[in-house]
Design an enzyme around this catalytic site. Structure first.
Site, PDB file in Angstrom:
ATOM      1  CB  SER A   1       5.187  -1.160   6.530  1.00 46.14           C
ATOM      2  OG  SER A   1       4.195  -0.993   5.564  1.00 46.14           O
TER       3      SER A   1
ATOM      4  CG  HIS B   1       6.925  -3.956   0.659  1.00 41.04           C
ATOM      5  ND1 HIS B   1       5.643  -3.002   0.169  1.00 41.04           N
ATOM      6  CD2 HIS B   1       6.297  -4.304   2.017  1.00 41.04           C
ATOM      7  CE1 HIS B   1       4.699  -3.092   1.225  1.00 41.04           C
ATOM      8  NE2 HIS B   1       5.182  -3.869   2.292  1.00 41.04           N
TER       9      HIS B   1
ATOM     10  CD  GLU C   1       3.196   0.467  -0.970  1.00 36.55           C
ATOM     11  OE1 GLU C   1       2.248   1.085  -1.715  1.00 36.55           O
ATOM     12  OE2 GLU C   1       3.033  -0.098   0.192  1.00 36.55           O
TER      13      GLU C   1
ATOM     14  CD  GLU D   1       2.507  -3.632  -1.643  1.00 29.30           C
ATOM     15  OE1 GLU D   1       2.428  -2.911  -2.411  1.00 29.30           O
ATOM     16  OE2 GLU D   1       2.000  -3.788  -0.579  1.00 29.30           O
TER      17      GLU D   1
ATOM     18  CG  ASP E   1       3.018   4.074   1.387  1.00 33.70           C
ATOM     19  OD1 ASP E   1       3.476   4.765   2.252  1.00 33.70           O
ATOM     20  OD2 ASP E   1       2.420   2.902   1.485  1.00 33.70           O
TER      21      ASP E   1
ATOM     22  CD  GLU F   1      -0.173   4.590   1.566  1.00 34.67           C
ATOM     23  OE1 GLU F   1      -0.680   4.733   0.578  1.00 34.67           O
ATOM     24  OE2 GLU F   1      -0.186   3.962   2.259  1.00 34.67           O
TER      25      GLU F   1
ATOM     26  CG  ASP G   1      -1.024   2.755   5.499  1.00 35.69           C
ATOM     27  OD1 ASP G   1      -2.066   2.123   6.247  1.00 35.69           O
ATOM     28  OD2 ASP G   1      -0.214   2.087   5.036  1.00 35.69           O
TER      29      ASP G   1
ATOM     30  CE  LYS H   1      -2.430  -0.854   4.072  1.00 41.19           C
ATOM     31  NZ  LYS H   1      -1.323  -0.451   4.845  1.00 41.19           N
TER      32      LYS H   1
ATOM     33  CG  HIS I   1      -2.556  -4.220  -1.734  1.00 39.96           C
ATOM     34  ND1 HIS I   1      -1.617  -5.112  -2.571  1.00 39.96           N
ATOM     35  CD2 HIS I   1      -2.136  -3.061  -1.899  1.00 39.96           C
ATOM     36  CE1 HIS I   1      -0.519  -4.319  -2.835  1.00 39.96           C
ATOM     37  NE2 HIS I   1      -0.850  -3.097  -2.160  1.00 39.96           N
TER      38      HIS I   1
ATOM     39  CE  LYS J   1      -1.097   1.275  -0.614  1.00 44.24           C
ATOM     40  NZ  LYS J   1       0.222   1.708  -0.019  1.00 44.24           N
TER      41      LYS J   1
HETATM   42  P1  PGA Z   1       2.163  -3.476   4.453  1.00 47.95           P
HETATM   43  O1  PGA Z   1       2.477  -2.240   3.413  1.00 47.95           O
HETATM   44  O2  PGA Z   1       0.700  -4.174   3.841  1.00 47.95           O
HETATM   45  O3  PGA Z   1       3.225  -4.177   4.382  1.00 47.95           O
HETATM   46  O4  PGA Z   1       1.747  -2.828   5.648  1.00 47.95           O
HETATM   47  C1  PGA Z   1       1.293  -1.593   2.743  1.00 47.95           C
HETATM   48  C2  PGA Z   1       1.120  -0.206   3.155  1.00 47.95           C
HETATM   49  O5  PGA Z   1       2.137   0.363   3.942  1.00 47.95           O
HETATM   50  O6  PGA Z   1       0.408   0.600   2.600  1.00 47.95           O
HETATM   51 ZN    ZN Z   2       1.149   2.563   3.451  1.00 48.67          ZN
END
Ligand code: PGA
Ligand code: ZN
Length: 430
Positions: free
Chosen positions: A43, A152, A161, A202, A239, A283, A310, A335, A363, A386
């Site tokens: 994503s 996911h 999430e 995940e 999230d 998030e 994010d 990230k 991550h 996370k």
């Molecule tokens: P992604 O998702 O690593 O698939 O982008 C993680 C997130 O959205 O926090």
């Molecule tokens: Zn996110």
């Protein structure tokens, strides 16, 4: 004695989804080495730095990274040969100059980040102390993603999430135990109800539930079944990754059959959930283009929960600066591969600290056994990470590394809930 970079190599490995990614190795003149592997997302934010992929349909559906390996071996290695690996900022600047594009698309953000991380590893050990200097002793509260949906998992959940936040534990080690025991209790709850216990990308369970809210109910039930106190010992973080279900003029909850909502209606829905469940962090509750909706959400909910951006910020100080000016959120997801170098990642953290904002080191859904972000989270000292469920090796690599760091720090280790202070309050020590 000043040490020098003398060798650099890269190879194509597979990540946790079975997609190719890079592993980079840097060698110094004294024989020291640093290795790093690069994660990837599903994503992804539209403004993330660009990975270089081969586009050769005959290999891995075009996802190969042989061109990125070429960047490391042919372009970057000669340019960094002879450099002092402890000059991280200078090395990262040299990488930016060598690439010359705003989104790192020439050499590839994957090639650049792999080198940047491997250099940091070669330069100094332990990595958390090297990146964070002497004061790095705060272990992060883990956000453990125990129910997966959205992009996911192939299930009925729109929201990506649903995470456990064991912030009421006395140490990281105990927090991880709370997380793992709740995870197992959740598995038993799902089994009892005849729901699937297969896991998503995940490591969280990916059952078909009647709606998104049912995931929160199940989690509260699991926390209690594990003998823990919902809210007090283990809270919930969400999230939704709403960019992935944003449509013209609103949001379509099509996986769950939940219809269409406007930005305001979605925020009102979260508000109701916050009243019913022990949620401490939200998030990407809205999409990456909905800056105005986010500001409204922060104004309404930001005093009760942490509002994390994010996709909105993609770990880029230019976007974070705008968020600070417009009070778009009160926290940022960090990230490294969204921005592409270790130095720029640390700059994003520094900006959050300056603004008194919280941040969560994170991550990606495509991961490797590299535990770099565990050290980064301790170095950054924001008290939150996370890294997925307490399940599957690439997720546990991060949590197990944090166990190691906590042990190594001994009595100096600090585990402190960022959620005891009012929402939006800055991390301790900033
Ligand atoms: P992604 O998702 O690593 O698939 O982008 C993680 C997130 O959205 O926090
Ligand atoms: Zn996110």
């Amino acid at each position: 004695m000043q040490r020098r970079i003398v060798r650099m190599d890269a190879m194509e490995i597979l990540d946790s989804r079975g997609n190719p990614t890079l592993r980079v190795q840097v060698g110094l003149d004294d024989g020291a080495e640093g290795t790093a592997s690069v994660p990837s997302g599903a994503s992804t934010g539209a403004n993330e730095a660009r990975e270089l992929r081969d586009g050769d349909a005959r290999r891995f559906g075009g996802q190969g990274v042989e061109r990125a390996i070429g960047s490391v071996v042919e372009a970057i290695a000669p340019a960094l040969r002879g450099r002092d690996p402890s000059r991280q900022a200078e090395i990262d600047q040299a990488l930016l100059d060598l690439d010359g594009t705003p989104d790192k698309s020439k050499l590839g953000a994957n090639a650049i980040l792999g080198v940047s991380m491997a250099v940091a590893r070669a330069a100094g050990l332990p990595l958390y102390a090297y990146l964070g200097r002497a004061g790095a002793c705060r272990l992060p509260v883990p956000m453990l993603n125990v129910i997966n949906g959205g992009r996911h998992a192939d299930n009925s959940l729109d929201f990506q999430e649903f995470m456990l936040v064991p912030h009421g534990a006395p140490s990281f080690r105990e927090a991880l135990r709370y997380g793992a025991e709740t995870y197992h209790a959740l598995k038993a709850v799902l089994k009892r109800r005849g729901l699937s216990t297969a896991v998503g990308d995940e490591g969280g369970f990916a059952p078909d539930l009647p709606g998104n809210e049912a995931a929160c109910e199940l989690i509260v039930e699991a926390i209690t079944a594990a003998g823990l106190k919902p809210g007090k010992q283990v809270a919930i973080a969400l999230d939704p990754a709403a960019s992935s279900f944003a449509v013209e003029g609103g949001y379509a909850l099509s996986k769950s059959g939940g219809g269409r909502l406007t930005s305001g209606e979605l925020t009102a829905l979260y508000g109701r959930w916050i009243g019913s469940y022990p949620i401490v962090s939200l998030e990407d509750g809205l999409g990456e283009e909905d800056w105005a909706g986010f500001a409204e959400q922060t104004a309404t909910l930001g005093g009760r929960v942490q509002i994390v951006g994010d996709d909105l910020y993609v770990t880029n100080t230019a976007f974070i600066r705008r968020g600070i000016a417009e009070r778009t959120t009160n926290a940022v997801l960090i990230k490294p591969n969204q921005i592409g170098t270790v130095t720029e990642t640390l700059q994003a953290v520094a900006l959050c600290r300056e603004a008194g904002w919280r941040f969560v080191v994170s991550h990606r859904s495509d991961e490797t056994d590299d535990s770099f972000i565990a050290d980064l989270a301790v170095a950054a000292g924001g008290g939150q990470i996370k890294a997925g469920a307490p399940c599957r090796g690439e997720r546990l690599a991060k949590y197990n590394r944090l166990l190691e760091i906590e042990r190594e720090l001994g009595p100096a280790a600090v585990y402190e809930s960022p959620f005891r202070a009012p929402a939006g309050a800055p991390p301790a020590g900033s």
